[in-house]
Motif scaffolding. Sequence first.
Motif, PDB file in Angstrom:
ATOM      1  N   THR A   1      28.040 -43.876  89.501  1.00  0.00           N
ATOM      2  CA  THR A   1      27.301 -44.093  90.765  1.00  0.00           C
ATOM      3  C   THR A   1      25.801 -43.846  90.594  1.00  0.00           C
ATOM      4  N   ILE A   2      25.228 -44.521  89.589  1.00  0.00           N
ATOM      5  CA  ILE A   2      23.782 -44.437  89.357  1.00  0.00           C
ATOM      6  C   ILE A   2      23.077 -45.291  90.394  1.00  0.00           C
ATOM      7  N   LYS A   3      22.188 -44.674  91.174  1.00  0.00           N
ATOM      8  CA  LYS A   3      21.496 -45.378  92.252  1.00  0.00           C
ATOM      9  C   LYS A   3      20.220 -46.017  91.728  1.00  0.00           C
ATOM     10  N   ALA A   4      20.205 -47.350  91.687  1.00  0.00           N
ATOM     11  CA  ALA A   4      19.040 -48.093  91.223  1.00  0.00           C
ATOM     12  C   ALA A   4      19.153 -49.531  91.715  1.00  0.00           C
ATOM     13  N   GLN A  40      19.759 -38.050  84.834  1.00  0.00           N
ATOM     14  CA  GLN A  40      20.795 -37.281  84.142  1.00  0.00           C
ATOM     15  C   GLN A  40      22.075 -38.103  84.005  1.00  0.00           C
ATOM     16  N   LYS A  41      22.398 -38.875  85.018  1.00  0.00           N
ATOM     17  CA  LYS A  41      23.596 -39.721  84.965  1.00  0.00           C
ATOM     18  C   LYS A  41      23.454 -40.811  83.895  1.00  0.00           C
ATOM     19  N   VAL A  42      22.239 -41.328  83.718  1.00  0.00           N
ATOM     20  CA  VAL A  42      22.004 -42.327  82.673  1.00  0.00           C
ATOM     21  C   VAL A  42      22.246 -41.708  81.296  1.00  0.00           C
ATOM     22  N   VAL A  43      21.769 -40.476  81.114  1.00  0.00           N
ATOM     23  CA  VAL A  43      21.996 -39.780  79.839  1.00  0.00           C
ATOM     24  C   VAL A  43      23.492 -39.589  79.596  1.00  0.00           C
ATOM     25  N   LEU A  44      24.216 -39.199  80.638  1.00  0.00           N
ATOM     26  CA  LEU A  44      25.667 -39.040  80.517  1.00  0.00           C
ATOM     27  C   LEU A  44      26.334 -40.365  80.142  1.00  0.00           C
ATOM     28  N   ALA A  45      25.948 -41.422  80.836  1.00  0.00           N
ATOM     29  CA  ALA A  45      26.526 -42.750  80.574  1.00  0.00           C
ATOM     30  C   ALA A  45      26.282 -43.172  79.137  1.00  0.00           C
ATOM     31  N   LYS A  46      25.100 -42.882  78.650  1.00  0.00           N
ATOM     32  CA  LYS A  46      24.719 -43.247  77.282  1.00  0.00           C
ATOM     33  C   LYS A  46      25.683 -42.669  76.257  1.00  0.00           C
ATOM     34  N   LYS A 104      34.480 -38.082  70.407  1.00  0.00           N
ATOM     35  CA  LYS A 104      35.588 -37.135  70.198  1.00  0.00           C
ATOM     36  C   LYS A 104      35.151 -35.755  70.666  1.00  0.00           C
ATOM     37  N   VAL A 105      33.871 -35.462  70.425  1.00  0.00           N
ATOM     38  CA  VAL A 105      33.276 -34.181  70.845  1.00  0.00           C
ATOM     39  C   VAL A 105      32.028 -34.501  71.655  1.00  0.00           C
ATOM     40  N   LEU A 106      31.895 -33.874  72.818  1.00  0.00           N
ATOM     41  CA  LEU A 106      30.707 -34.082  73.648  1.00  0.00           C
ATOM     42  C   LEU A 106      30.080 -32.726  73.954  1.00  0.00           C
ATOM     43  N   ILE A 107      28.837 -32.553  73.493  1.00  0.00           N
ATOM     44  CA  ILE A 107      28.093 -31.318  73.749  1.00  0.00           C
ATOM     45  C   ILE A 107      27.193 -31.559  74.960  1.00  0.00           C
ATOM     46  N   LEU A 108      27.360 -30.733  75.981  1.00  0.00           N
ATOM     47  CA  LEU A 108      26.569 -30.852  77.208  1.00  0.00           C
ATOM     48  C   LEU A 108      25.683 -29.624  77.342  1.00  0.00           C
ATOM     49  N   ASP A 109      24.381 -29.785  77.171  1.00  0.00           N
ATOM     50  CA  ASP A 109      23.447 -28.664  77.293  1.00  0.00           C
ATOM     51  C   ASP A 109      22.778 -28.743  78.659  1.00  0.00           C
ATOM     52  N   GLU A 110      23.141 -27.837  79.557  1.00  0.00           N
ATOM     53  CA  GLU A 110      22.667 -27.811  80.952  1.00  0.00           C
ATOM     54  C   GLU A 110      22.912 -29.175  81.617  1.00  0.00           C
ATOM     55  N   PRO A 111      24.175 -29.607  81.730  1.00  0.00           N
ATOM     56  CA  PRO A 111      24.470 -30.966  82.201  1.00  0.00           C
ATOM     57  C   PRO A 111      24.115 -31.239  83.648  1.00  0.00           C
ATOM     58  N   THR A 112      23.986 -30.190  84.487  1.00  0.00           N
ATOM     59  CA  THR A 112      23.693 -30.436  85.901  1.00  0.00           C
ATOM     60  C   THR A 112      22.348 -29.857  86.332  1.00  0.00           C
ATOM     61  N   ARG A 113      21.462 -29.610  85.367  1.00  0.00           N
ATOM     62  CA  ARG A 113      20.133 -29.086  85.719  1.00  0.00           C
ATOM     63  C   ARG A 113      19.400 -30.102  86.605  1.00  0.00           C
TER      64      ARG A 113
END
Length: 493
Positions: free
Chosen positions: A381-384, A400-406, A413-422
């Motif tokens: 649900t990226i608003k653009a 931030q959602k674009v970075v997640l989508a990327k 297999k492994v996803l590292i999330l550093d401050e994912p909801t900052r």
Amino acid sequence: MQIEMTNIHKKFGANQVLSGVNFELLPGEVHALMGENGAGKSTLMNILTGLHTQDEGTVTINGQKRSFANPKEAEEGGIAFIHQELNIWPAMTVLENLFIGREQRNAFGLLRTKEMKELAREQFKKLDVAIPLEKEAGLCSVGQQQMIEIAKALMTNAEVIIMDEPTAALTEREISKLFDVIRSLSKQGVSIVYISHRMEEIFTICDRITVMRDGKTVDTKKIKETNFNEVVKKMVGRELEDRFPSRKPSLGETVLEVKDFTKKGVFKDVNFSVKAGEIVGVSGLMGAGRTEVMRAIFGLDRIDSGELYLNGQKTTVHSPSDAVGKGIGFITEDRKEEGLILDFSIRENIALPSVKSFAPKGMIDQKNEREFVELLIKRLTIKAESAETSAKNLSGGNQQKVVLAKWIGIGPKVLILDEPTRGVDVGAKREIYTLMNELTDRGVAIIMVSSELPEILGMSDRILVFHEGTISGELTKEEATQERIMTFAAGGQ
């Protein structure tokens, strides 16, 4: 200083951002401004400080109609703005950043460096900050850079300070000190506009709250007359039953294992593993080595010793591209500098790590790429206006959602999330948490670094706590409490 913004309208192209917003700020009050990403909070404050001009509506200051030509004029008029995206000059020293545009000079035009250092040290002492003034600002941590920005604003002797997500990169101790400073400023008559998505902070430090939704003012209330659930409902237009979706993990085999990771002076003998379908939360104070270990796993930084195993096989990650090839994704804490290419479109940013999959014969299949990107835009649900919108024109939460989508797009297999909801609003946070659950249901192993203890407690299956470059404690979900985490983070047992 008393400010009234009445019936403010603003449109960018075909996009109506503000539609008749009203906002009042009283002398000496701490006023929360809340709303989902894209609600128009930053645009409203940018109008107040002269970065944008409203299409309709009036701004009055102390009863007089007023408009500033630019942010510099607003600052001279007593209004300082600490932006969410830090305005640090990385190649300049901390001292130079503090006084940029406001350098003190003698009659011959020479810098009064001694006096400037004294003023800087005095301000740092109030904030309980210990950063060498001659250090290059670019070598400071994100948290230190945030404190530099706060100190810089306080040194303008402003009557109004706008703080946009001021605590996003700060430790608990730094937040506590900042709140002491805010209370002191309020007693002196300084007004604070406090923009934050951290609900606990709003109810701790603010006097009144104005909620915005879809470019409109929903309500203004005294903090003591409202509550968490009411604010959330006004922000998102619906009730969120729980802040965190329930998790029923089905854990598989160990996917990633870190053995004896050591980088001299940064971290030492770090050992941990993460299984398929598991969320391992990583907590600790700023500078404890959390992010540095994640960067080493992803191949951004070299280690002096240690071993890395993927699916039981010893491996070496030489670079980020090597990590991506091995199925490791990494959402960094600084989306502006490291997570996005701001001048690229949403499509280009999302497709970048997966570009080889669209070009099996060396030519990009644009139809497949477009369908892939549109699917992720819809899912997150990226608003653009479109996939071709530049990333720099998105709100912080949508960036931030674009970075997640990327990174989701590579099928990690492994996803590292550093401050994912900052810097992400409460509604978008819930969407990200739900997405994390979906990924783990598909067997993705997630490592989540977060400074938000409610997030760590709400989403982690297991928690690692860092202290001075080592893992000082490990807790199961059932064992974990804020007190136990903070004890380990401070080096206690």
